[in-house]
Write an enzyme that holds these catalytic residues in place. Structure first.
Site, mmCIF file in Angstrom:
data_model
loop_
_atom_site.group_PDB
_atom_site.id
_atom_site.type_symbol
_atom_site.label_atom_id
_atom_site.label_comp_id
_atom_site.label_asym_id
_atom_site.label_seq_id
_atom_site.Cartn_x
_atom_site.Cartn_y
_atom_site.Cartn_z
ATOM 1 N N ASP A 171 45.602 -61.690 2.893
ATOM 2 C CA ASP A 171 45.953 -60.455 2.715
ATOM 3 C C ASP A 171 47.301 -60.027 2.150
ATOM 4 O OD1 ASP A 171 46.331 -57.433 3.188
ATOM 5 O OD2 ASP A 171 44.121 -57.634 4.123
ATOM 6 N N GLU A 263 26.169 -51.341 -11.574
ATOM 7 C CA GLU A 263 25.305 -51.169 -10.738
ATOM 8 C C GLU A 263 24.694 -49.969 -11.399
ATOM 9 O OE1 GLU A 263 26.680 -50.548 -6.737
ATOM 10 O OE2 GLU A 263 27.617 -52.763 -6.504
ATOM 11 N N HIS A 281 23.516 -52.811 -2.463
ATOM 12 C CA HIS A 281 24.635 -52.054 -2.137
ATOM 13 C C HIS A 281 24.266 -51.283 -0.828
ATOM 14 C CE1 HIS A 281 28.791 -49.932 -3.438
ATOM 15 N NE2 HIS A 281 28.728 -50.255 -2.534
ATOM 16 N N ILE A 282 23.748 -51.924 0.274
ATOM 17 C CA ILE A 282 23.245 -51.140 1.433
ATOM 18 C C ILE A 282 23.991 -51.469 2.448
ATOM 19 C CG2 ILE A 282 20.876 -51.446 0.526
ATOM 20 C CD1 ILE A 282 20.360 -54.005 2.586
#
Length: 316
Positions: A171, A263, A281-282
């Site tokens: 990161d 999507e 995409h849940i």
């Protein structure tokens, strides 16, 4: 013309109250008709969207009275935040409301991959009872590599650590002694190190110009052949063709994707791979998370339209 436009299917008790109390037009499919949307925005003071409505400069220019854009979710890649702020429009979102749900799905996908749950289920439904065929792997002792250690990455790491996994992360905004790493006994590494060492790589990176297609075939080729890749962040951070090639060449053992480059996606070789789990995409779609998200955006819209400061305002 209404004061508040809701252009996608955003539902909940707070939304019902908002519709009852204020001048709201709710149209779950309005995002699909740009011309009609621009027409309805002429007098709108608030715009509530999820991720389908592309709130670009053209749309913002069509809304001269707009005071707030409220994004029901975490990412703001579908909102031109810089231009909105130039126009004096407040941008709100829900950075923490669904983080826990995303973290939990990530762990669920990891378990499904390593224990071969979808394949075992399908085989059993068709009459099989092949116990040895579905011998899986434990999470305990494995190395979990996180690309991104923000709110969702940190929550995921905490849960992975509870399984006895070793945590490494990359990161660019995180210091080596950051509390998020210290809490899980994690180590900050380079991306090359993470890909080479991790048994499971999980992506939690936002979509920016710098992260678009940042994971390519060459990156997946650096992974262990028995390692797995999970993405519950943004589909566009992955070069999907490169991932497919790496999977076909057995550069990694499997993948679980909740998000895709486009999507809804077109048909893809991924659909035919037994070692790939695909979900639509849940990650944020739990009852609890959606309640928190809708509560948040509705509250911020109320506050701004009443002349008060919102709670979850975006700050560059």
């Amino acid at each position: 013309m209404s004061d508040i436009l809701v252009t996608e299917n955003i539902q909940g008790a707070s939304m019902v109250r908002l519709i009852d109390d204020l001048d709201v037009e709710f149209d779950a499919y309005l995002w699909q008709n740009r011309d009609l949307l621009k027409q309805k925005l002429q007098n709108a003071k608030a715009l509530i969207v999820r991720n389908q409505t592309q709130v670009n400069q053209e749309l913002i220019d069509a809304a001269p009275q707009l005071k707030i854009i409220a994004r029901s979710g975490v990412g703001l890649d579908n909102v031109d935040t810089e231009y909105a702020q130039e126009k004096g429009i407040t941008v709100c979102f829900t950075p923490d409301a669904n983080s826990l749900s995303v973290a939990e799905l990530t762990i669920g996908l990891m378990l499904a991959l390593l224990r071969k749950i979808p394949e075992a289920r399908q085989d059993t439904l068709t009459g099989g009872w092949n116990r040895l065929k579905f011998t899986g792997s434990e999470l305990y002792g494995k190395t979990f590599g996180l690309i991104g250690m923000g709110r969702i990455g940190s929550l995921t790491a905490t849960r992975a650590r509870a399984f006895g996994m070793n945590i490494i992360a990359v990161d660019p905004f995180l210091a080596a002694d950051a509390p998020a790493l210290n809490r899980v006994g994690g180590k900050l590494v380079s991306l090359d190190e993470l890909l080479a060492e991790a048994d499971v790589v999980s992506c939690h990176s936002p979509l920016t110009p710098n992260t678009r297609k940042m994971l390519t075939y060459s990156h997946f080729s650096q992974m262990k052949p028995d390692a797995c890749f999970i993405n519950t962040s943004r589909g566009e951070v992955v070069d999907e063709k490169g991932l497919i090639q790496a999977l076909l060449e057995h550069k990694l053992a499997g993948a679980a994707l909740d998000v895709r480059e486009t999507e809804p996606p077109q048909q893809s070789p991924l659909n035919q791979m037994e070692n790939v789990i695909l979900t639509p995409h849940i990650a944020a779609f739990t009852v609890e998370a959606q309640e928190r998200v809708v509560d948040s955006v509705c509250e911020d819209v109320r506050l701004v339209l009443s002349g008060k400061a919102p709670i979850n305002v975006f700050k560059p």
